[in-house]
Design an enzyme around this catalytic site. Structure first.
Site, PDB file in Angstrom:
ATOM      1  NE  ARG A 289      -3.547  -1.840   2.299  1.00 38.36           N
ATOM      2  CZ  ARG A 289      -4.839  -2.671   3.270  1.00 38.36           C
ATOM      3  NH1 ARG A 289      -4.488  -1.802   4.072  1.00 38.36           N
ATOM      4  NH2 ARG A 289      -5.386  -3.542   3.335  1.00 38.36           N
ATOM      5  NE  ARG A 304      -1.139   4.994   9.328  1.00 37.95           N
ATOM      6  CZ  ARG A 304      -2.583   4.372   9.093  1.00 37.95           C
ATOM      7  NH1 ARG A 304      -3.077   3.948   8.049  1.00 37.95           N
ATOM      8  NH2 ARG A 304      -3.283   4.134  10.085  1.00 37.95           N
ATOM      9  CD  GLU A 376      -7.789  -1.118  10.381  1.00 37.43           C
ATOM     10  OE1 GLU A 376      -7.856  -2.467   9.825  1.00 37.43           O
ATOM     11  OE2 GLU A 376      -8.068  -0.136  10.634  1.00 37.43           O
ATOM     12  CB  SER A 379     -11.524  -3.979   9.005  1.00 32.63           C
ATOM     13  OG  SER A 379     -11.026  -2.523   9.251  1.00 32.63           O
ATOM     14  NE  ARG A 418      -2.037  -1.854  10.979  1.00 34.87           N
ATOM     15  CZ  ARG A 418      -3.155  -0.789  11.866  1.00 34.87           C
ATOM     16  NH1 ARG A 418      -3.747  -0.746  11.778  1.00 34.87           N
ATOM     17  NH2 ARG A 418      -2.814   0.104  10.524  1.00 34.87           N
TER      18      ARG A 418
END
Length: 454
Positions: A289, A304, A376, A379, A418
């Protein structure tokens, strides 16, 4: 993608869904564009029918040796031949404008989704475990760097910011986490493991709604020879901006931002039987990403990254079973954290914080003692038929009626990097070592502690 017929049937509900997303109503504009398209189609059809009719009349006039009438009719045909390309262009333009606008509109939230502008409107659903408030808790990058097993400086030399080099026990821990997740989802949760491509065409990115809205968030790759030809065309100055952009899109590949792209597109342009559903796929892959909109956020550490590993879950279902499948997927993702004994909370995202393609999303947030907050880690989203329309993915109901669009769902089960962060921060010891969670020890060759230095 939205169906213009559904918008016509209930424009007020469509506009309310946009308002809940923080957008202005668009139904009137969409319907006007569709009317323009239909008018162009009708005019084109009428012109084509008139041309065919005139051609027959010309033949009759010539058979009757009525040259004056034949010439008049031929003049009418000539006028239609000039008009028809204009009508064809009007149809294409109206259709393209309508499709482009529909493609840029997010999915409509379900009625039960809480309305809110941003993450402050999210609603907690439940919690698991008690947050660990460790004395002088360190953040994961402090732990990893002190061990000498997490190296951001060397990664920056190799690739720039938002990359990391893991070594020794931490490299093995990340591998162990991924293997544990994929084994759990295939053996206990009924998902089929897939090893998909990491490079995909624009059509696949469009199908899961990474395009056109999130083009800048992706990484793109070009075959060397194709890039050389593109550069040569640009230097020659012979091509227009539009033709150069088309040339780029024709030859490029997208690096997947998540295996959702490849796993969901497995059913693109297919008509399944209802007996085949649900389909449940999982994949453990690198993901990429660009993080175009995250400047200044989580610049330190592994939260991130531009490149990371993720275990993805995707389900393909009927409309009637997608809500239950959403709950099942959530349970599967939560089970990973439960087996790792990591405290977490699950949130129902509000309308302003949901993803573009989602009609309802649950976020799982794991507790990080070093940060003193939940972050987070997964999702899980149900997308209704939004992606299926973009992919033309359908199924034939058991009652034999015409094909219907499938419903698609996706979720992280989990983001491996994560999860590594969460393990380091929750299992850190005062002496700087990290205890290996019990369920991971078989994947670590029986290792119970990571104590640093490769």
């Amino acid at each position: 993608m939205h169906d213009i017929r559904s918008i016509r049937e209930n424009p007020a509900a469509f506009d309310q869904g946009l308002r809940n997303r923080g957008m202005e109503p668009l139904s009137a504009r969409l319907i006007a564009l569709d009317d323009s398209r239909k008018s162009a189609v009708s005019a084109l059809q009428a012109s084509l029918e008139r041309r065919n009719s005139l051609s027959k009349e010309i033949g009759q006039a010539k058979a009757q040796k009525d040259e004056a009438r034949a010439q008049a009719l031929m003049a009418d045909v000539a006028g239609l031949k000039e008009r028809i390309p204009q009508l064809e262009q009007e149809e294409r333009q109206a259709g393209a404008e309508l499709e482009a606008l529909l493609a840029a509109i997010p999915n409509t939230p379900k009625q039960e989704v809480p309305v809110g502008a941003d993450e402050t409107g999210n609603v907690e659903r439940h919690r698991f475990g008690n947050p660990k408030n460790l004395a002088a808790a360190k953040q994961h990058f402090e732990i990893g760097e002190a061990m000498g097993l997490m190296d951001f400086e060397t990664a920056a030399k190799l690739s720039g910011s938002r990359f990391v080099v893991l070594k020794g026990g931490l490299a093995r821990l990340e591998r162990a986490l991924g293997q544990f997740m994929i084994d759990l989802h295939t053996s206990e949760h009924g998902y089929t493991e897939v090893n998909p491509p990491l490079l995909v065409r624009d059509e696949a990115m469009f199908g899961t709604a990474q395009l056109p809205k999130f083009e800048d968030d992706q990484f793109w790759a070009f075959p060397g020879s194709a890039l050389e030809e593109f550069v040569a065309s640009a230097i020659d100055g012979q091509a227009t901006r539009e033709t150069l952009l088309k040339a780029i899109h024709d030859v490029r590949y997208g690096l997947i931002p998540t295996a959702e792209v490849t796993l969901t597109n497995l059913v693109r342009e297919a008509i399944l039987s209802e007996e085949e559903l649900p389909l449940r796929f999982t994949a453990l892959t690198p993901s990429f990403r660009a993080e175009a909109g995250s400047a200044g956020r989580d610049t330190r550490g592994m939260i991130r990254q531009h490149q990371f590993v993720k275990c993805e879950l995707v389900s393909i279902t009927t409309p009637e079973t997608s809500a239950d499948e959403h709950e099942r997927m959530l349970t599967s993702a939560e089970n990973v954290l439960k087996k790792l004994d990591l405290p977490f909370r699950t949130m129902t995202l509000c309308t302003g914080d949901m993803g573009f393609a989602s009609t309802k999303t649950y976020d799982i947030e794991v507790w990080l003692p070093g940060q003193g907050m939940y972050r987070e880690i997964s999702s899980c989203s149900v997308c209704s038929d939004f992606q299926a329309r973009r992919m033309n993915a359908r199924y034939r109901p058991a009652d034999g009626k015409g094909p219907r669009f499938v419903h698609t769902l996706n979720g992280s089960g989990l983001a491996v990097g994560r999860t590594l962060v969460a393990v380091l921060e929750n299992y850190q010891n005062e002496d700087g070592s990290v205890t290996v969670p019990t369920v991971l020890q078989p994947y670590m060759g029986g290792m119970t502690r990571i104590e640093g230095r490769a």
